[in-house]
Structure formats: C-alpha cells, structure tokens
Design a protein around this motif. Structure first.
Motif, PDB file in Angstrom:
ATOM      1  N   TYR A 116      68.448 -25.151 -65.175  1.00 44.65           N
ATOM      2  CA  TYR A 116      68.869 -25.821 -66.414  1.00 44.65           C
ATOM      3  C   TYR A 116      68.024 -27.087 -66.647  1.00 44.65           C
ATOM      4  O   TYR A 116      67.557 -27.353 -67.756  1.00 44.65           O
ATOM      5  CB  TYR A 116      70.355 -26.173 -66.285  1.00 44.65           C
ATOM      6  CG  TYR A 116      71.023 -26.703 -67.529  1.00 44.65           C
ATOM      7  CD1 TYR A 116      70.922 -26.041 -68.749  1.00 44.65           C
ATOM      8  CD2 TYR A 116      71.790 -27.867 -67.473  1.00 44.65           C
ATOM      9  CE1 TYR A 116      71.570 -26.533 -69.878  1.00 44.65           C
ATOM     10  CE2 TYR A 116      72.436 -28.356 -68.593  1.00 44.65           C
ATOM     11  CZ  TYR A 116      72.315 -27.680 -69.795  1.00 44.65           C
ATOM     12  OH  TYR A 116      72.955 -28.173 -70.901  1.00 44.65           O
ATOM     13  N   GLY A 117      67.791 -27.828 -65.566  1.00 47.75           N
ATOM     14  CA  GLY A 117      67.033 -29.085 -65.681  1.00 47.75           C
ATOM     15  C   GLY A 117      65.563 -28.852 -66.020  1.00 47.75           C
ATOM     16  O   GLY A 117      65.024 -29.481 -66.930  1.00 47.75           O
ATOM     17  N   PHE A 121      67.265 -28.434 -70.300  1.00 52.72           N
ATOM     18  CA  PHE A 121      68.650 -28.245 -70.749  1.00 52.72           C
ATOM     19  C   PHE A 121      68.744 -27.239 -71.895  1.00 52.72           C
ATOM     20  O   PHE A 121      69.583 -27.366 -72.792  1.00 52.72           O
ATOM     21  CB  PHE A 121      69.293 -29.597 -71.125  1.00 52.72           C
ATOM     22  CG  PHE A 121      69.172 -30.643 -70.037  1.00 52.72           C
ATOM     23  CD1 PHE A 121      69.503 -30.345 -68.728  1.00 52.72           C
ATOM     24  CD2 PHE A 121      68.720 -31.919 -70.319  1.00 52.72           C
ATOM     25  CE1 PHE A 121      69.391 -31.295 -67.723  1.00 52.72           C
ATOM     26  CE2 PHE A 121      68.601 -32.880 -69.309  1.00 52.72           C
ATOM     27  CZ  PHE A 121      68.940 -32.556 -68.008  1.00 52.72           C
ATOM     28  N   LYS A 244      64.849 -36.974 -63.590  1.00 51.71           N
ATOM     29  CA  LYS A 244      66.091 -36.309 -64.022  1.00 51.71           C
ATOM     30  C   LYS A 244      67.126 -36.382 -62.892  1.00 51.71           C
ATOM     31  O   LYS A 244      66.771 -36.279 -61.719  1.00 51.71           O
ATOM     32  CB  LYS A 244      65.837 -34.836 -64.335  1.00 51.71           C
ATOM     33  CG  LYS A 244      65.148 -34.586 -65.674  1.00 51.71           C
ATOM     34  CD  LYS A 244      65.137 -33.098 -66.000  1.00 51.71           C
ATOM     35  CE  LYS A 244      64.514 -32.862 -67.364  1.00 51.71           C
ATOM     36  NZ  LYS A 244      63.344 -31.986 -67.303  1.00 51.71           N
ATOM     37  N   LEU A 246      70.758 -34.468 -61.890  1.00 45.26           N
ATOM     38  CA  LEU A 246      71.624 -33.333 -62.220  1.00 45.26           C
ATOM     39  C   LEU A 246      72.755 -33.304 -61.209  1.00 45.26           C
ATOM     40  O   LEU A 246      72.504 -33.365 -60.002  1.00 45.26           O
ATOM     41  CB  LEU A 246      70.829 -32.027 -62.125  1.00 45.26           C
ATOM     42  CG  LEU A 246      69.448 -32.012 -62.805  1.00 45.26           C
ATOM     43  CD1 LEU A 246      68.681 -30.759 -62.405  1.00 45.26           C
ATOM     44  CD2 LEU A 246      69.608 -32.090 -64.311  1.00 45.26           C
ATOM     45  N   ASN A 258      74.993 -40.374 -70.134  1.00 46.76           N
ATOM     46  CA  ASN A 258      75.090 -39.271 -71.083  1.00 46.76           C
ATOM     47  C   ASN A 258      74.576 -39.673 -72.452  1.00 46.76           C
ATOM     48  O   ASN A 258      73.844 -38.941 -73.101  1.00 46.76           O
ATOM     49  CB  ASN A 258      76.572 -38.895 -71.233  1.00 46.76           C
ATOM     50  CG  ASN A 258      76.769 -37.432 -71.025  1.00 46.76           C
ATOM     51  OD1 ASN A 258      75.874 -36.642 -71.291  1.00 46.76           O
ATOM     52  ND2 ASN A 258      77.937 -37.077 -70.561  1.00 46.76           N
ATOM     53  N   PRO A 262      70.197 -38.310 -72.608  1.00 49.59           N
ATOM     54  CA  PRO A 262      70.660 -36.920 -72.688  1.00 49.59           C
ATOM     55  C   PRO A 262      69.613 -35.888 -72.251  1.00 49.59           C
ATOM     56  O   PRO A 262      69.970 -34.787 -71.852  1.00 49.59           O
ATOM     57  CB  PRO A 262      71.026 -36.748 -74.172  1.00 49.59           C
ATOM     58  CG  PRO A 262      70.252 -37.793 -74.884  1.00 49.59           C
ATOM     59  CD  PRO A 262      70.123 -38.949 -73.931  1.00 49.59           C
ATOM     60  N   TYR A 265      69.628 -36.450 -67.957  1.00 51.94           N
ATOM     61  CA  TYR A 265      70.844 -36.565 -67.153  1.00 51.94           C
ATOM     62  C   TYR A 265      71.812 -35.460 -67.548  1.00 51.94           C
ATOM     63  O   TYR A 265      72.022 -35.191 -68.726  1.00 51.94           O
ATOM     64  CB  TYR A 265      71.505 -37.931 -67.426  1.00 51.94           C
ATOM     65  CG  TYR A 265      72.914 -38.016 -66.884  1.00 51.94           C
ATOM     66  CD1 TYR A 265      73.153 -38.235 -65.543  1.00 51.94           C
ATOM     67  CD2 TYR A 265      74.016 -37.849 -67.735  1.00 51.94           C
ATOM     68  CE1 TYR A 265      74.452 -38.301 -65.047  1.00 51.94           C
ATOM     69  CE2 TYR A 265      75.309 -37.908 -67.247  1.00 51.94           C
ATOM     70  CZ  TYR A 265      75.522 -38.131 -65.897  1.00 51.94           C
ATOM     71  OH  TYR A 265      76.795 -38.180 -65.415  1.00 51.94           O
ATOM     72  N   PHE A 266      72.370 -34.811 -66.521  1.00 54.23           N
ATOM     73  CA  PHE A 266      73.423 -33.819 -66.805  1.00 54.23           C
ATOM     74  C   PHE A 266      74.443 -33.840 -65.683  1.00 54.23           C
ATOM     75  O   PHE A 266      74.099 -33.851 -64.499  1.00 54.23           O
ATOM     76  CB  PHE A 266      72.840 -32.401 -66.920  1.00 54.23           C
ATOM     77  CG  PHE A 266      73.918 -31.362 -67.058  1.00 54.23           C
ATOM     78  CD1 PHE A 266      74.580 -31.189 -68.263  1.00 54.23           C
ATOM     79  CD2 PHE A 266      74.314 -30.587 -65.965  1.00 54.23           C
ATOM     80  CE1 PHE A 266      75.611 -30.255 -68.393  1.00 54.23           C
ATOM     81  CE2 PHE A 266      75.338 -29.648 -66.088  1.00 54.23           C
ATOM     82  CZ  PHE A 266      75.981 -29.488 -67.307  1.00 54.23           C
ATOM     83  N   THR A 268      78.323 -31.807 -64.838  1.00 56.10           N
ATOM     84  CA  THR A 268      79.335 -30.863 -65.332  1.00 56.10           C
ATOM     85  C   THR A 268      80.616 -31.647 -65.647  1.00 56.10           C
ATOM     86  O   THR A 268      80.880 -32.691 -65.041  1.00 56.10           O
ATOM     87  CB  THR A 268      79.659 -29.787 -64.269  1.00 56.10           C
ATOM     88  OG1 THR A 268      80.110 -30.446 -63.085  1.00 56.10           O
ATOM     89  CG2 THR A 268      78.447 -28.935 -63.949  1.00 56.10           C
TER      90      THR A 268
END
Ligand code: 3PG
Length: 306
Positions: A116-117, A121, A244, A246, A258, A262, A265-266, A268
């Motif tokens: 995903y990273g 994203f 990044k 995650l 966030n 955006p 950075y992620f 859940t």
C-alpha cells in the motif's frame, strides 16, 4: 471453574465457539464480555472468574483486586505489556501468553502495508515495487521470522537484528544478521518493527535512527506505538519529505500526521495485525487449552511472570 473471555476487540465467532468447546469439554463454565465500553463492566465480570482470556485488555491492580477468585490470565497473543505482572505475582495469579499463534497474521499485514505504501496509497500515481529492496527486521521473534519468509517471496533483500537471537540462527533462514539496531536503520531503506514495549524499548525508535535511513525510507510499525519517539516522528516528517510511516497502531499524534502528511503517513483505524479468523482461532484456542492444562495439570509452560 469459571473462565471469562474479556475482549474489548472481540474474536471471530469461530474462535469463541472453539474456546467454548475446549472450556466446556473440560467441565468448566465460559462467560463472555465483549466490546465493553467501561472499566466497571470488566471489574464486575472478573469478580467470580477463576481464569481470564484477554487480548490487549488492561489487567491492572484494580482489576486484579476485583478478581478475588482469579488463578490465571492468558493473553491470547504475544505482547503482555497490558498486564501488570508484578501485581499479578503479588496476587498469586499466573500470567501466560500464546507465543506465535497470531504471528502469520501480523506478518501478512506488514507486507500489505508495504505494498500500500510503495504504491502511494493507491492514489493512481506510479509507485515502486518491493522486489530487490532492503528490508530490515528489528527483533527476530515469531512475527519477524514470518515477515522474513514472506518478504523473501517478494524478492526482497532481508536483514535482521535481534539483541537476544544469535546471528547464526538468523542466517540459517537466509537472512543477513546485522550487528546493531543502528546498523539496521543505516543499511535498510525499509524497517519493520517487532520489538515489545518495555522500559528499554519505549521511545527508542528516535529521530537519529530514522534519519540515518537511506533515501525513500519507510518504517512499518505493527509492534507497539510506545516504541516510537513521537517528537522524532514529527521531526522526520518535517525534515525528510521522502519518509513514510505505516502502522496498525495509531500514534498519539495520529490526527496531526493524517492531516499534514496524507501521502506519507497511514495508520489503520483499529489495531488490525492479529485480527484474522485464523489468528483468533489459533490464539484463542491455545489460551483455552493452556488454562485447562494449568488448572488440571499445573502446566506453567507459557508463564511470563515469576
Ligand atoms: C499481540 O501482541 O499479540 C498483538 O499485538 C495482537 O494484539 P490484539 O490481540 O489486541 O489484536
């Protein structure tokens, strides 16, 4: 003999069914407290429990004081930083975990977060692949080993450091053992954290370490939010636009990151690493079996308090 399953974040139904079978086949009684919102509910539920199965649920002095009949707490999972071990020992309560039972689930999520990273994203822009990239695994326990196995399938170049695991054990898996945490961060573009939250590790992943990583650095954290120095993390975002972060455990500064970063950075919405049916079944049933074996035979194999 009453066994309480107290899970703020519930197990899959199949896991609860499996736990019930083990407990009832042993002639014990099962009580369920799921998705509780107030500590008072937990304090009430533990009153007559002889054994408790938990996940990240907090077992502190207050809970232990309320649990007058308690003999054993099993953390269905790996990390037991949510249990006050000294207070448990003082109350003659045995504490166990179920090492390895949810490790594959967490490891799969690491690679999921990484894909995903590196694909930005899924925002439609051109990302990169994981093949050929250097992955550093910090702590080579059950999760770290599974991450190494899966990452090798992706064609990644895998390194690891573990203060408690000899280099030859790491290298037997075709993983390069590096000499220190500092070397791991300096050498690897991607670092995946698998250290527990202890007095020694809390805040240990600091700006200096992260900033020593090569260009295009990614830190994946499926371990504990406490191991990150959050001021250092903010500084990384300010000073390293290539970086990044995650995670499946939101840092306290989640809202700020966030909003401001955006694309870098992620996290859940909930801690999801161990949240698969398989991991729930494995860890939940292991916890139930360990309780039965302890009560019936005195087996303390997975005890983590003295
Ligand atoms: C663990 O320590 O086993 C993992 O962090 C999983 O935690 P959880 O059971 O709360 O999802």
């Amino acid at each position: 003999m009453k066994v309480l399953v107290a899970t703020d974040k519930p197990f899959a139904k199949a896991a609860v069914d499996g736990i019930r079978k083990v407990i009832e086949d042993a002639g014990f009684e099962l009580a369920l407290l799921e998705k509780y919102t107030e500590k008072a509910q937990l304090l009430d539920a533990v009153k007559d429990a002889n054994a408790i199965i938990i996940r990240s649920d907090i077992i502190d002095t207050e809970v232990l004081a309320a649990a007058k009949e308690l003999k054993i707490v099993v953390r269905a999972g790996a990390g037991y930083d949510n249990v006050d071990l000294d207070a448990a020992t003082a109350n003659r309560v045995v504490v166990m975990n179920t090492p390895g039972q949810n490790a594959n689930a967490v490891a799969e999520l690491v690679l999921g977060l990484l894909v995903y990273g590196v694909r930005n994203f899924y925002n439609g822009t051109s990302g990169t692949e994981l093949k050929g990239r250097k992955l550093g695994i910090l702590a080579y326990g059950n999760v770290g080993r599974n991450v190494a196995r899966i990452a090798k399938g992706f064609g990644m170049d895998v390194c690891a450091y573990d203060a408690y695991c000899p280099a030859d054990v790491i290298e037997k898996d075709g993983v390069k053992a590096v000499a220190s945490t500092a070397d791991l961060f300096r050498e690897c573009q991607i670092v995946s954290l698998h250290i527990p939250a202890t007095a020694e590790t809390k805040g240990s992943i600091n700006f200096e370490l992260m900033n020593s990583m090569p260009k295009g650095a990614i830190v994946v954290n499926t371990a504990r939010k406490e191991v990150i120095d959050e001021a250092g993390l903010i500084k990384m975002f300010e000073e390293r636009p290539d970086f990044k972060y995650l995670s499946d455990i939101k840092p306290g500064i989640d809202a700020e990151l966030n909003e401001k970063h955006p694309d870098h950075y992620f996290a859940t919405p909930k801690k999801m690493g161990a949240q698969t049916a398989e991991a729930n079944i494995n860890a939940g049933i292991a916890a139930a079996e360990q309780i039965v074996d302890f009560i019936k035979n005195g087996n303390e194999r997975f005890r983590v308090n003295k």
